[in-house]
Design a protein around this motif. Sequence first.
Motif, mmCIF file in Angstrom:
data_model
loop_
_atom_site.group_PDB
_atom_site.id
_atom_site.type_symbol
_atom_site.label_atom_id
_atom_site.label_comp_id
_atom_site.label_asym_id
_atom_site.label_seq_id
_atom_site.Cartn_x
_atom_site.Cartn_y
_atom_site.Cartn_z
ATOM 1 N N PHE A 1 78.752 58.236 -26.884
ATOM 2 C CA PHE A 1 80.090 57.920 -26.400
ATOM 3 C C PHE A 1 81.143 58.495 -27.338
ATOM 4 N N ALA B 1 80.726 46.796 -26.452
ATOM 5 C CA ALA B 1 79.647 46.803 -25.474
ATOM 6 C C ALA B 1 78.521 45.852 -25.887
ATOM 7 N N TYR B 2 78.182 45.844 -27.168
ATOM 8 C CA TYR B 2 77.071 45.018 -27.628
ATOM 9 C C TYR B 2 77.513 44.157 -28.807
ATOM 10 N N GLN C 1 75.152 42.511 -31.493
ATOM 11 C CA GLN C 1 74.402 43.294 -32.473
ATOM 12 C C GLN C 1 75.281 43.847 -33.600
ATOM 13 N N TRP D 1 68.512 52.366 -30.281
ATOM 14 C CA TRP D 1 69.012 52.892 -29.009
ATOM 15 C C TRP D 1 70.528 52.681 -28.895
ATOM 16 N N GLN D 2 71.031 51.611 -29.538
ATOM 17 C CA GLN D 2 72.479 51.413 -29.505
ATOM 18 C C GLN D 2 73.192 52.442 -30.372
#
Lengths: 210, 394
Positions: free
Chosen positions: B157, B187-188, B191, B149-150
């Motif tokens: 984006f 953002a993440y 991960q 999903w990332q």
Amino acid sequence: MGEALLSSKNQKILKDGFWDTNPITFQILGICSALAVTTQLKAAIVMSLGLTFVTAGSNVVISLIRNFIPPQIRIIVQLTVVSALVISIDQLLRAYMFDVSKQLSVFVGLIITNCIVMGRLEAFAMGNPPWKSFLDGLANGAGYSAVLIMIGIIREIFGSGTLLGFHVIPASFYAAGYVNNGMMVLAPGAFFLLGIIVWIQRSISGYKES
Amino acid sequence: MKFIEEQLKKVGQLFEKGKPLEKFYPLYEALDTFLLTPGKTAAKAPFVRDAVDMKRVMIFVVLALIPATLMGIYNTGYQIEVAKGLSHSFWGAVEAGAWKVVPIILVSYAAGGFWEVLFAVTRKHEINEGFLVTGILFALILPPSIPLWQVAVGISFGVVFGKEIFGGTGMNVFNPALVARAFVFFAYPAQISGSTVWVAVDGFTRATPLAVAAATPKGHSVVQALGDAGYNFQNMFFGFIPGSIGETSALACLAGLAFLLVTGVASWRITVACVLGLLTMSSVFYFLQGAERLAFFALPPYWHLVMGGFAFGAVFMATDPVSSAATNAGRWIYGFLIGVLTVLIRVVNPAYPEGVMLSILFMNAFAPLIDYFVVENHIKRRLQPKKLEVEAKK
């Protein structure tokens, strides 16, 4: 005053400030605070109320004395009025909402130099009667608030998973591998959101770059 | 070939003006020009007689990425085998790697393709193969353990904010794949950075060479530390190390580079300048003495070439013809500074172990400015009549 309180002209003032010439999406003013205080919705709301109060209040005061202000020193007079209002808000916040006051830190004080406040004084209050100026200040404050609160809601939900401090994203999401978006907590995240809001608002209102 | 042509024509009628599928004309056009030579010719100058148009250029880049992709698939599986302590089998590794990498590529294409088509339909511009490049580039610079999903959020984006808001293919200031990665990176961060994400096995920890080098304490030998962690020049060159999917192998990147240079897609000046910048800055650190000298400084400069994502970035990212500098002198400056910044971020910035992504994005922003000054300088030189006269007399 031969005019009704909310005559069509006055309604237009309200609509202009809120929508057609919205201070953030149309004039791109007040961006700094829009980025800085919107990580949490609560701070965004308090900031919005503060700015709306200052814009409307200073508009009325300046409008009342607009014919007595020597043009050479009008900026100083305006700043004095604005500062007085801002300082009283700052003191109120410190007395009754200390945590929010700490979160907003310098940005309450910086309302003094906020372009929206000065812009409305110069562009509107210096040439219009008090009631109209009040409406103008209110509308611009509301236009600013609407954008700020929207950004605040999105940033808090996606950045921290909460809304006004309550958890809104269920724990099962996190268990399934969902993670809060770190970008939303940073200023660039707000910048992108702001860009999207400007984009949407301008496509609806049909704004064309001149 | 005839058959395809006729079938396409038949289907194409449905997409013409006034027909039910008019809105989706860009989709048809993309497929049509992907398979066949475009039927339209330019009506206005400049006329360039070349069989290679932008669509073919982009496909060349995809072809050039094949070695890195295959190597990425194999190495992802190989790292899983090593981490789990399984016995090594070539096809076993390929299979395990494909299960990790192919879904990432597919999601990247599907999510990015959705936005690409959406914008093509509403803005009425053509769907370009540039998107095929972005989709796979992005997949190759992600760690193999990235949640799918990332991948979708990141590529969305990248396509929208990296490319479409500027007007689509050819208008973007930044490399869309790098914009997408930068978004995921900020953002993440959990991960896509650290030492647990580079091998697609849950709970397995192994620091990348750059992390090992940056963590080497003062006074210790960095080459020794790398060796203790299982890294040497050879396995970093061939790419049998944990890392982002497609960028571990400098050899695969070299193969891609050769293809890009032969077909004339990439500018050799940029890649050479990147390498020069990297070697210059790392040599400066190498010969720098003093109490503040970090262990990382002592890394032989040429080791930087095979570590992290530098080879991949210098070959496939920095040379992106849209977001790089367009003048020859500008390309030297642009590439050189990418190399310099990469080493600076790697060695002395404790916040980010790798600097290629950030330095390319940073120089993307400056590419137009560099070009501007190069052109201005050129004009100034041409406007100096005296010098010309003197030269003419000689």
